[in-house]
Design a protein around this motif. Sequence first.
Motif, short mmCIF file in Angstrom:
data_model
loop_
_atom_site.label_atom_id
_atom_site.label_comp_id
_atom_site.label_asym_id
_atom_site.label_seq_id
_atom_site.Cartn_x
_atom_site.Cartn_y
_atom_site.Cartn_z
N ARG A 555 0.83 -1.20 0.00
CA ARG A 555 0.00 0.00 0.00
C ARG A 555 0.87 1.26 0.00
O ARG A 555 0.61 2.22 -0.73
CB ARG A 555 -0.92 0.01 1.23
N GLU A 556 1.93 1.24 0.82
CA GLU A 556 2.84 2.38 0.87
C GLU A 556 3.57 2.56 -0.47
O GLU A 556 3.79 3.68 -0.93
CB GLU A 556 3.86 2.21 2.00
N HIS A 557 3.92 1.41 -1.11
CA HIS A 557 4.58 1.46 -2.42
C HIS A 557 3.67 2.12 -3.45
O HIS A 557 4.10 2.99 -4.23
CB HIS A 557 4.95 0.04 -2.86
N LEU A 558 2.39 1.74 -3.45
CA LEU A 558 1.45 2.31 -4.41
C LEU A 558 1.22 3.79 -4.13
O LEU A 558 1.16 4.61 -5.06
CB LEU A 558 0.12 1.55 -4.34
N GLN A 559 1.12 4.16 -2.86
CA GLN A 559 0.93 5.58 -2.51
C GLN A 559 2.13 6.40 -2.94
O GLN A 559 1.98 7.55 -3.36
CB GLN A 559 0.68 5.70 -1.01
N ALA A 560 3.32 5.83 -2.83
CA ALA A 560 4.53 6.54 -3.26
C ALA A 560 4.49 6.77 -4.78
O ALA A 560 4.89 7.84 -5.27
CB ALA A 560 5.78 5.76 -2.87
N LYS A 561 3.99 5.77 -5.53
CA LYS A 561 3.86 5.93 -6.98
C LYS A 561 2.89 7.06 -7.31
O LYS A 561 3.15 7.89 -8.20
CB LYS A 561 3.37 4.62 -7.61
N LEU A 562 1.76 7.10 -6.60
CA LEU A 562 0.77 8.14 -6.86
C LEU A 562 1.30 9.51 -6.45
O LEU A 562 1.03 10.52 -7.11
CB LEU A 562 -0.53 7.83 -6.11
#
Length: 657
Positions: A555-562
């Motif tokens: 989830r943190e990885h995806l938020q960093a991408k966004l």
Amino acid sequence: MFVRNAVEDQVGTAGALEAAPLLQLVQERLPRCPHCSPFGQLLIQTVSTSGSVMEGLSNPTGALEVDSDLDSMYEFGPIHVQTADEFYTRRAAAPTSTGSHPTTAPPAPPCVIIAPTRNPGFVMLRQPRTPDCAHEHELLFSSEAFYKLMRCSVRFEQEASIGVRGTSGPSAEIERRCELGYDGNDAVPCLRAHWWPAQEFITRDRKQDWPPAKAREDIQLYGVHLVAKSPPGSPLGYYIWRISFSRAEVIASWHLTVQQRGSLLALKRCKAGLGKRGKGVKSYFMKTALFWVCQIVPASEWDSAVEGARWILHVLESAVSVRRLPCFFWADINVLQFLSAEELSAMTETIGLLRAHMDRLLMRWCAGPLSHLVEPVLRHPQEPIPEHELRVCLVRALVTSAVWDAIRKPCDSPRLAKYESFWVPRLLGSSAPGELAAMFHQELATTFLQTTLFRALLVAPDPVLSRTRVTPLPSGLLTLDPTPLVSLLQPQDVLEVLVNPLRVLDWCRQQHARPSAERPAGVPDHINSPRAFCDLALRPALLRRALCESVPGFREHLQAKLLNERMLLDRLRVFELSFHPQLGVFAERLRRKYDSSVMDRLQRALALDEDTTFMLAVQWWCELLRLLTEPVVQTEFRRRCAALPDTWSLRKYVFRN
């Protein structure tokens, strides 16, 4: 892309009024004749996007970064650029004033006369004397002083420093920066000339009618731009202007077929894949060579992008051997004229590398971020690439890439939020329903997952192709069952998609243990078959939820991408931060933006002492307040915000009635 650029150009053109006070101050300090010099009256009239992004020849998202030329052409005026014949004809036809009846007509804009130079593609501009001029001979209009206007304006606007970038193409670039670094956009100050310098472009013998005669006529009637760029070593460099065919290049590029466009894009990908060794050939040279090939080879004979890329290389090889590559729009111009022997040698080396390694470089690009999947079939550079293995590797890479693209583009993506908050209001306010529909299709209706899967189907081995069912929908679109494509995936591909397959499988089983009313729709009870894998992997929202809830840190990885996507979107033109289509709000934002920094900005832009800067800061504020309160400025601001600009008359090529 046309619609996106039109909206940004509207913002830039309206927001350019912000630069007016500084431009007035800079021009007042320039040495000039007050009677015949255009300085003192020039302001930014329009902002128009040009370069490879506007031409549709830029780099889409992929494994390799390719330099994409995104120029904003800042057209200054009012000024009338004309030939000597036109000037003296108009002067002779102008009525003479008797002095008994004072005229009420607005004053004519300043004018300059085009004077040719020894170098085709470069001109000087003469300022015709007036009866009030104190000097005896005509003065030259300074390109260096004109360039200073844009340079000072950008330095004043930006918080960070800027740099001047060299170029081999027809532009004089100023590198704009923001708090995140170089924003990829170059501000190009220019003048519009309703004049076409190259009659041979219209009359030359062509094997193919390309671009079409109607487009050529339009190119000629519109004219050219002049940019402040002089040839190397010119003793009159401060007064030399370069002819820019930027609009003509956009129109020619828009008349390329898919195969022709793909040939140049393929070559640019290969060039990027060579890294530093690919710097020997400029993209502008490739584009020029492509245009010449299009005029010779029928569109029906462009069977593949690879073959077209080799034709382009052949033209470049021939050009280097004779040290001459004619400009497509004026063959008297040699675009290789100012290259040194070392640069020509580097160009020859790069062309050789592109010819030798094109297939493998294109393979790596097609595989995108999963290029490691194709490395096993590319290990032996001297051996032919096995076609079946090649196709299987490409399918694996494209299917995996399709899933990841879908995961990273959720409905709450910052890119879509930008569409809703920025593009839509401006398109609605400009009464542009056609542009709004086109933008909606581009931003929302394009299904990244399906289009990438169709790409995989195009390169799939014949047995897989024969098993894949393609179904037409009532809307006229197509859908496919990707199970045969997914069957080619290897365990490492599944790991690439699911990150931690065991945790994801456990999550699926947990969902099946829940009551059916609480269970997410479509969750498979296992992922051991291609069909079950499709049920999970090809439902982006479901797979995103599974990964976020089962894989630690995802989830943190995806938020960093966004977050990274939001940062990239914030690197749009800096003046968007202050621009607002309502003049009152725009004025208040400008006051807040410059409230405590005018002196620092002026000192950085003009390199003046503190006392002089203080006096100029007072003048700047007075001029800004005058501009924002004058009725004529308010009317002009509303006019610029009321409709999407089409300064280059390009809309007719996009929306054909």
